[in-house]
Design a protein around this motif. Structure first.
Motif, PDB file in Angstrom:
ATOM      1  N   THR A 195       0.838  -1.194   0.000  1.00  0.00           N
ATOM      2  CA  THR A 195       0.000   0.000   0.000  1.00  0.00           C
ATOM      3  C   THR A 195       0.874   1.246   0.000  1.00  0.00           C
ATOM      4  OG1 THR A 195      -1.613  -1.216   1.297  1.00  0.00           O
ATOM      5  CG2 THR A 195      -1.916   1.158   1.154  1.00  0.00           C
ATOM      6  N   PRO A 196       1.225   1.761  -1.179  1.00  0.00           N
ATOM      7  CA  PRO A 196       2.060   2.957  -1.213  1.00  0.00           C
ATOM      8  C   PRO A 196       1.322   4.172  -0.660  1.00  0.00           C
ATOM      9  CG  PRO A 196       1.621   2.145  -3.435  1.00  0.00           C
ATOM     10  CD  PRO A 196       0.919   1.250  -2.488  1.00  0.00           C
ATOM     11  N   GLN A 197       2.077   5.026  -0.009  1.00  0.00           N
ATOM     12  CA  GLN A 197       1.549   6.272   0.529  1.00  0.00           C
ATOM     13  C   GLN A 197       1.561   7.360  -0.541  1.00  0.00           C
ATOM     14  OE1 GLN A 197       3.902   7.111   3.986  1.00  0.00           O
ATOM     15  NE2 GLN A 197       2.366   8.437   4.852  1.00  0.00           N
ATOM     16  N   ALA A 198       2.583   7.325  -1.380  1.00  0.00           N
ATOM     17  CA  ALA A 198       2.722   8.347  -2.424  1.00  0.00           C
ATOM     18  C   ALA A 198       3.603   7.814  -3.544  1.00  0.00           C
ATOM     19  CB  ALA A 198       3.340   9.613  -1.842  1.00  0.00           C
ATOM     20  N   LEU A 199       3.377   8.351  -4.729  1.00  0.00           N
ATOM     21  CA  LEU A 199       4.181   8.044  -5.914  1.00  0.00           C
ATOM     22  C   LEU A 199       4.559   9.359  -6.568  1.00  0.00           C
ATOM     23  CD1 LEU A 199       1.876   5.369  -7.559  1.00  0.00           C
ATOM     24  CD2 LEU A 199       3.950   4.903  -6.289  1.00  0.00           C
ATOM     25  N   LEU A 212      12.561   8.119 -13.929  1.00  0.00           N
ATOM     26  CA  LEU A 212      12.608   7.565 -12.570  1.00  0.00           C
ATOM     27  C   LEU A 212      11.210   7.502 -11.965  1.00  0.00           C
ATOM     28  CD1 LEU A 212      15.681   9.563 -11.242  1.00  0.00           C
ATOM     29  CD2 LEU A 212      15.649   7.141 -11.867  1.00  0.00           C
ATOM     30  N   LEU A 213      10.982   6.467 -11.154  1.00  0.00           N
ATOM     31  CA  LEU A 213       9.739   6.315 -10.414  1.00  0.00           C
ATOM     32  C   LEU A 213      10.094   6.121  -8.944  1.00  0.00           C
ATOM     33  CD1 LEU A 213       6.644   5.705 -10.177  1.00  0.00           C
ATOM     34  CD2 LEU A 213       7.267   3.291 -10.529  1.00  0.00           C
ATOM     35  N   TYR A 214       9.392   6.819  -8.064  1.00  0.00           N
ATOM     36  CA  TYR A 214       9.596   6.702  -6.627  1.00  0.00           C
ATOM     37  C   TYR A 214       8.298   6.233  -5.979  1.00  0.00           C
ATOM     38  CZ  TYR A 214      13.640   9.695  -7.504  1.00  0.00           C
ATOM     39  OH  TYR A 214      14.811  10.222  -7.988  1.00  0.00           O
ATOM     40  N   VAL A 215       8.411   5.269  -5.069  1.00  0.00           N
ATOM     41  CA  VAL A 215       7.272   4.751  -4.327  1.00  0.00           C
ATOM     42  C   VAL A 215       7.598   4.901  -2.844  1.00  0.00           C
ATOM     43  CG1 VAL A 215       5.846   2.731  -3.850  1.00  0.00           C
ATOM     44  CG2 VAL A 215       6.797   3.066  -6.144  1.00  0.00           C
ATOM     45  N   ALA A 216       6.693   5.541  -2.099  1.00  0.00           N
ATOM     46  CA  ALA A 216       6.899   5.744  -0.662  1.00  0.00           C
ATOM     47  C   ALA A 216       5.786   5.054   0.107  1.00  0.00           C
ATOM     48  CB  ALA A 216       6.913   7.232  -0.339  1.00  0.00           C
ATOM     49  N   ALA A 217       6.153   4.431   1.240  1.00  0.00           N
ATOM     50  CA  ALA A 217       5.179   3.739   2.077  1.00  0.00           C
ATOM     51  C   ALA A 217       5.573   3.881   3.536  1.00  0.00           C
ATOM     52  CB  ALA A 217       5.111   2.267   1.692  1.00  0.00           C
ATOM     53  N   SER A 218       4.572   3.944   4.384  1.00  0.00           N
ATOM     54  CA  SER A 218       4.809   4.048   5.816  1.00  0.00           C
ATOM     55  C   SER A 218       5.576   2.828   6.311  1.00  0.00           C
ATOM     56  CB  SER A 218       3.475   4.157   6.556  1.00  0.00           C
ATOM     57  OG  SER A 218       3.700   4.176   7.949  1.00  0.00           O
ATOM     58  N   HIS A 274      11.394   3.886  -2.298  1.00  0.00           N
ATOM     59  CA  HIS A 274      12.056   3.006  -3.263  1.00  0.00           C
ATOM     60  C   HIS A 274      12.131   3.723  -4.603  1.00  0.00           C
ATOM     61  CE1 HIS A 274      11.581  -0.221  -0.345  1.00  0.00           C
ATOM     62  NE2 HIS A 274      10.370   0.269  -0.146  1.00  0.00           N
ATOM     63  N   ARG A 275      13.279   3.562  -5.267  1.00  0.00           N
ATOM     64  CA  ARG A 275      13.527   4.232  -6.550  1.00  0.00           C
ATOM     65  C   ARG A 275      13.675   3.188  -7.653  1.00  0.00           C
ATOM     66  NH1 ARG A 275      18.332   8.614  -7.620  1.00  0.00           N
ATOM     67  NH2 ARG A 275      18.226   8.625  -9.876  1.00  0.00           N
ATOM     68  N   PHE A 276      13.010   3.438  -8.786  1.00  0.00           N
ATOM     69  CA  PHE A 276      13.061   2.550  -9.936  1.00  0.00           C
ATOM     70  C   PHE A 276      13.464   3.336 -11.180  1.00  0.00           C
ATOM     71  CE2 PHE A 276      10.039   0.923  -6.905  1.00  0.00           C
ATOM     72  CZ  PHE A 276      10.321  -0.426  -6.847  1.00  0.00           C
ATOM     73  N   ASP A 277      14.287   2.724 -12.010  1.00  0.00           N
ATOM     74  CA  ASP A 277      14.724   3.325 -13.273  1.00  0.00           C
ATOM     75  C   ASP A 277      13.760   2.875 -14.366  1.00  0.00           C
ATOM     76  OD1 ASP A 277      15.948   3.942 -15.704  1.00  0.00           O
ATOM     77  OD2 ASP A 277      17.941   3.399 -15.013  1.00  0.00           O
ATOM     78  N   THR A 278      13.127   3.828 -15.028  1.00  0.00           N
ATOM     79  CA  THR A 278      12.163   3.521 -16.093  1.00  0.00           C
ATOM     80  C   THR A 278      12.647   4.040 -17.456  1.00  0.00           C
ATOM     81  OG1 THR A 278      10.948   5.563 -15.610  1.00  0.00           O
ATOM     82  CG2 THR A 278      10.201   3.552 -14.498  1.00  0.00           C
ATOM     83  N   SER A 279      13.948   4.265 -17.587  1.00  0.00           N
ATOM     84  CA  SER A 279      14.486   4.845 -18.819  1.00  0.00           C
ATOM     85  C   SER A 279      14.403   3.896 -20.013  1.00  0.00           C
ATOM     86  CB  SER A 279      15.929   5.312 -18.616  1.00  0.00           C
ATOM     87  OG  SER A 279      16.749   4.214 -18.249  1.00  0.00           O
ATOM     88  N   ASP A 280      14.381   2.588 -19.768  1.00  0.00           N
ATOM     89  CA  ASP A 280      14.253   1.600 -20.839  1.00  0.00           C
ATOM     90  C   ASP A 280      12.776   1.200 -20.932  1.00  0.00           C
ATOM     91  OD1 ASP A 280      14.121  -0.724 -22.399  1.00  0.00           O
ATOM     92  OD2 ASP A 280      16.030  -1.482 -21.641  1.00  0.00           O
ATOM     93  N   PRO A 281      12.118   1.462 -22.060  1.00  0.00           N
ATOM     94  CA  PRO A 281      10.682   1.173 -22.154  1.00  0.00           C
ATOM     95  C   PRO A 281      10.330  -0.307 -22.083  1.00  0.00           C
ATOM     96  CG  PRO A 281      11.529   1.969 -24.251  1.00  0.00           C
ATOM     97  CD  PRO A 281      12.647   2.083 -23.259  1.00  0.00           C
ATOM     98  N   THR A 282      11.322  -1.187 -22.151  1.00  0.00           N
ATOM     99  CA  THR A 282      11.027  -2.626 -22.104  1.00  0.00           C
ATOM    100  C   THR A 282      11.157  -3.218 -20.706  1.00  0.00           C
ATOM    101  OG1 THR A 282      13.311  -3.281 -22.596  1.00  0.00           O
ATOM    102  CG2 THR A 282      11.823  -2.889 -24.479  1.00  0.00           C
ATOM    103  N   ARG A 283      11.641  -2.428 -19.733  1.00  0.00           N
ATOM    104  CA  ARG A 283      11.784  -2.975 -18.375  1.00  0.00           C
ATOM    105  C   ARG A 283      11.883  -1.842 -17.353  1.00  0.00           C
ATOM    106  NH1 ARG A 283      17.866  -4.130 -19.562  1.00  0.00           N
ATOM    107  NH2 ARG A 283      18.803  -2.699 -18.070  1.00  0.00           N
ATOM    108  N   THR A 284      11.677  -2.202 -16.100  1.00  0.00           N
ATOM    109  CA  THR A 284      11.839  -1.286 -14.972  1.00  0.00           C
ATOM    110  C   THR A 284      12.835  -1.920 -14.017  1.00  0.00           C
ATOM    111  OG1 THR A 284       9.587  -0.470 -15.187  1.00  0.00           O
ATOM    112  CG2 THR A 284      10.650  -0.147 -13.065  1.00  0.00           C
ATOM    113  N   ASP A 285      13.870  -1.170 -13.631  1.00  0.00           N
ATOM    114  CA  ASP A 285      14.917  -1.693 -12.759  1.00  0.00           C
ATOM    115  C   ASP A 285      14.863  -1.043 -11.389  1.00  0.00           C
ATOM    116  OD1 ASP A 285      16.125  -3.369 -14.723  1.00  0.00           O
ATOM    117  OD2 ASP A 285      17.124  -1.607 -15.568  1.00  0.00           O
TER     118      ASP A 285
END
Length: 86
Positions: free
Chosen positions: A4-8, A14-20, A29-40
């Motif tokens: 249950t993320p608190q905020a995105l 880049l994608l950031y997910v925050a949770a209590s 948590h930080r994710f790299d979304t620069s490659d359209p075929t995957r998220t790291d």
């Protein structure tokens, strides 16, 4: 990552997910979304306090800014997180 993320927030690469993580901390948590075929998965960190609201996260120049407050409202802060090697 918490179910249950608190905020995105996201930038074009880049994608950031925050949770209590309890009453006095928030995990991010930080994710790299620069490659359209995957998220790291790139990094994670912990912030003191809880996010204020859905606008509490913003990213600029690869750094995440987060506004948090203690549950009792006695202290608020802005923390800047940057990914580090290692």
């Amino acid at each position: 990552v918490s179910p249950t993320p608190q905020a995105l927030t996201a930038s074009p690469t880049l994608l950031y997910v925050a949770a209590s993580a309890g009453a006095d901390s928030t995990d991010v948590h930080r994710f790299d979304t620069s490659d359209p075929t995957r998220t790291d998965y790139r990094a994670s960190g912990s912030l003191p306090g809880q996010l204020l609201n859905q606008y509490s996260l913003s990213e600029f120049d690869g750094r995440l800014r987060a506004a948090t407050t203690k549950d009792d409202g006695s202290e608020s802060r802005v923390t800047v997180l940057e990914e580090q090697a290692g």
